[in-house]
Design a protein around this motif. Structure first.
Motif, PDB file in Angstrom:
ATOM      1  N   ALA A  60       0.842  -1.194   0.000  1.00 38.84           N
ATOM      2  CA  ALA A  60       0.000   0.000   0.000  1.00 38.84           C
ATOM      3  C   ALA A  60       0.880   1.248   0.000  1.00 38.84           C
ATOM      4  N   GLY A  61       0.499   2.209  -0.847  1.00 41.40           N
ATOM      5  CA  GLY A  61       1.271   3.428  -0.984  1.00 41.40           C
ATOM      6  C   GLY A  61       2.269   3.404  -2.121  1.00 41.40           C
ATOM      7  N   MET A 119      -0.327   3.972 -11.805  1.00 42.16           N
ATOM      8  CA  MET A 119      -1.104   3.871 -10.576  1.00 42.16           C
ATOM      9  C   MET A 119      -0.227   4.278  -9.398  1.00 42.16           C
ATOM     10  N   ASN A 120      -0.611   5.330  -8.721  1.00 38.46           N
ATOM     11  CA  ASN A 120       0.128   5.836  -7.561  1.00 38.46           C
ATOM     12  C   ASN A 120      -0.715   5.697  -6.303  1.00 38.46           C
ATOM     13  N   SER A 121      -0.046   5.764  -5.170  1.00 41.70           N
ATOM     14  CA  SER A 121      -0.740   5.688  -3.871  1.00 41.70           C
ATOM     15  C   SER A 121      -1.715   4.520  -3.837  1.00 41.70           C
ATOM     16  N   LEU A 122      -1.221   3.362  -4.197  1.00 45.81           N
ATOM     17  CA  LEU A 122      -2.089   2.192  -4.300  1.00 45.81           C
ATOM     18  C   LEU A 122      -2.655   1.802  -2.945  1.00 45.81           C
ATOM     19  N   LYS A 123      -3.884   1.307  -2.983  1.00 44.72           N
ATOM     20  CA  LYS A 123      -4.589   0.869  -1.789  1.00 44.72           C
ATOM     21  C   LYS A 123      -4.935  -0.612  -1.949  1.00 44.72           C
ATOM     22  N   SER A 162      -0.774  -5.203  -0.950  1.00 42.08           N
ATOM     23  CA  SER A 162      -0.834  -5.673   0.425  1.00 42.08           C
ATOM     24  C   SER A 162      -0.857  -4.486   1.376  1.00 42.08           C
ATOM     25  N   SER A 163      -1.650  -4.607   2.427  1.00 35.12           N
ATOM     26  CA  SER A 163      -1.783  -3.483   3.365  1.00 35.12           C
ATOM     27  C   SER A 163      -0.856  -3.653   4.556  1.00 35.12           C
TER      28      SER A 163
END
Length: 126
Positions: free
Chosen positions: A14-15, A86-90, A125-126
């Protein structure tokens, strides 16, 4: 025969950022609206982003606005490639991402595409 081949998927945290590519063949690339859809685990397939035939206009799902950008390379010596940065992925961005093409030239026409790629997996992944 139209072929759309995605690449660039993978496992990230994530991020992080990731860039997907789609190599298109069998079509006059510059004449097609192009875009991306995705399908998360247990979810329906949903629209992500689209770009008009010459790249003059783009359209995004609310869930990715400000984080994702879409671009295309229509140059004669290019490899007819579509990109999704894709930036700042969640974690909710996890899913299979599909490249799509529309025989109509406008970005919003891509909401009902004519051609689909096989997809590339993105796991956040978070």
């Amino acid at each position: 025969q139209v072929q759309l081949v995605e690449s660039g998927g993978g496992l990230v945290q994530a991020g992080d950022s990731l860039r997907l590519s789609c190599a298109a063949s069998g079509l006059t690339f510059g004449g097609y609206g192009m875009g991306w859809f995705r399908q998360g685990p247990g979810k329906e397939r949903e629209f992500v982003a689209a770009i008009s035939w010459i790249g003059g206009s783009t359209y995004f799902a609310d869930s990715v606005k400000g984080r994702f950008t879409i671009s295309r390379d229509n140059a004669k010596n290019a490899k007819n490639t579509l990109y999704l940065q894709m930036n700042s992925l969640k974690s909710e961005d996890t899913g299979v991402y599909y490249c799509v093409a529309s025989e109509a030239p406008n970005a919003k026409d891509v909401l009902s595409p004519d051609y689909w790629g096989q997809g590339t997996q993105v796991t956040v992944s978070s």
